[in-house]
Design a protein around this motif. Structure first.
Motif, short mmCIF file in Angstrom:
data_model
loop_
_atom_site.label_atom_id
_atom_site.label_comp_id
_atom_site.label_asym_id
_atom_site.label_seq_id
_atom_site.Cartn_x
_atom_site.Cartn_y
_atom_site.Cartn_z
N HIS A 65 -2.70 -1.82 -6.45
CA HIS A 65 -2.51 -2.55 -5.20
C HIS A 65 -1.70 -3.82 -5.46
O HIS A 65 -1.79 -4.40 -6.54
N HIS B 76 -1.19 -6.99 -0.38
CA HIS B 76 -2.08 -6.05 0.30
C HIS B 76 -3.52 -6.56 0.25
O HIS B 76 -4.25 -6.51 1.26
N ASP C 78 -3.66 7.71 0.67
CA ASP C 78 -5.04 7.27 0.73
C ASP C 78 -6.03 8.42 0.87
O ASP C 78 -7.24 8.22 0.92
N GLY D 183 1.84 -3.10 -0.88
CA GLY D 183 0.99 -1.99 -0.46
C GLY D 183 0.14 -1.47 -1.61
O GLY D 183 -0.34 -2.23 -2.45
N ASP E 112 -6.39 2.39 0.31
CA ASP E 112 -6.29 1.28 1.27
C ASP E 112 -7.57 0.45 1.19
O ASP E 112 -8.68 0.97 1.38
#
Length: 392
Positions: A350, A354, A187, A339, A310
């Protein structure tokens, strides 16, 4: 203009260039090159003016300048702008013969050597670039890339930290190379300054390349999903990562007041020219949402999550900015593994789990989901989740 004295033409062309009137400068330098075709500077100046005017890369004038003066490093350097493959490598090698301390040639040749698997040569050239100009981050960046390719993780990390002293914002995107090699958290791969630089350079051809070449339809699918859900006209809407305004064209019909936010100043210039936004802001969207106080009924984030990693911070920042029952329409490049991760080392993908978990933690529920392709990548459909989320 053909009968005018060349001295007058030259002075007028220089004046136009000084005033940054590049289309006029290009026309004048073209007349000058026609009047005095044996002077290489005329062709070189014509090429520079045409590039500044945003025209296609002027290969003809550049080649003419090099043919007339083959040992001029600046002419070779500008010819490199459009050269590719083996021709580019030969031009770089020739340029270094003429100017062994040409930093940009050292850096670019280091990149080509690394791509060819010649990591020792790549590292040597990158170190030479850093020695010639220690304050230029590119030399250290190429050194890090060569060390990564050679599998020397320890030295790569050490040189990377030296590089960050010169470029704390990582405008060259070196973090992506380290993350791809497992030497940096995923990230942290793409800095806002790197993303802004990418799109600043992409702005001039963005719309046609995205819609014609990559067959992008993300904005159209999201607009249709909003219509299918019966979403009516809103008092306020925000286009997050608005780019040149493609989504804004669709979103405008839904909003009495439309705001756009993007990292790239060049993209915002193109969005501003459309005349569809009531307000435009140059900012990283999560930081901007956290600082903003307005409340929106509709938010759109089309092809934005590819640069976010993220999604937790994004959802937590947008949720307070949505009115009760407000909606967020967005795209996600979908991956099967849980994730998120880097796709071929370039952008983020993604998983649906997630997205659902991060959205739920921010008080958002998924109201509608579709699967498809928002665009092509390497001439293949890009697996995409189209989502409309609602604030509960």
């Amino acid at each position: 203009m053909a009968n005018r004295p060349t001295r007058d033409l030259l002075e007028e062309a220089k004046r136009a260039a000084g005033e940054r009137d590049w289309p006029l400068a290009a026309r004048l330098f073209k007349d000058l090159a026609s009047a005095e075709p044996d002077i290489p500077a005329n062709w070189h100046n014509l090429a520079l003016a045409e590039m500044k005017a945003g025209l296609a890369v002027p290969m003809g004038p550049l080649r003419r300048a090099v043919l007339l003066r083959p040992c001029e490093p600046n002419y070779l350097n500008n010819l490199l702008v459009s050269a590719g493959g083996e021709a580019r490598q030969k031009l770089l090698e020739r340029l270094l013969v003429l100017d062994p301390a040409h930093v940009r040639a050292l850096v670019d040749l280091a990149f080509l050597r690394r791509r060819a698997g010649r990591n020792s040569d790549s590292g040597r050239l990158a170190r030479m670039a850093h020695l010639v100009e220690p304050g230029m981050p590119d030399g250290l960046a190429r050194t890090v890339q060569a060390l990564i390719s050679a599998g020397d993780a320890g030295r790569a990390r050490a040189v990377y930290h030296r590089y960050l002293l010169l470029d704390p914002e990582d405008r060259l995107g070196l973090g992506r190379d380290l993350a791809r090699a497992g030497l940096l958290e995923t990230d942290q791969a793409m800095s806002p300054s790197f993303v802004a630089g990418v799109f600043d350079g992409y702005a001039a051809t963005f719309d046609t390349h995205l819609t014609d070449t990559l067959r992008y339809v993300g904005h159209e699918v999201l607009a249709r999903m909003l219509r299918d859900l019966g979403v009516g006209k809103a008092a306020r809407a925000v286009d997050l990562g608005c780019g040149s305004g493609l989504s804004g064209l669709e979103l405008r019909r839904y909003a009495a007041h439309l705001t756009g936010v993007d990292l790239s100043e060049r993209m915002l210039e193109r969005a501003r020219a459309r005349g569809i936004y009531d307000a435009l802001h140059r900012a990283e969207i999560v930081a901007w949402l956290e600082a903003d106080s307005a409340v929106y009924d509709i938010a759109v984030a089309a092809d934005v999550t590819s640069y976010l990693g993220d999604l937790g911070p994004f959802f937590l920042s947008i949720s307070p900015r949505l009115s009760p029952g407000g909606v967020l329409a967005m795209t996600v490049h979908e991956q099967e593994a849980d994730g998120f991760g880097l796709v071929m080392g370039e952008t983020y993908s993604h998983s649906q789990s997630h997205v659902a978990a991060a959205a739920g933690a921010a008080g958002l529920r998924i109201r509608a989901t579709e699967r498809g392709a928002m665009r092509e990548e390497n001439k293949k459909p890009l697996p995409t989740l189209f989502l409309v989320l609602e604030k509960t």
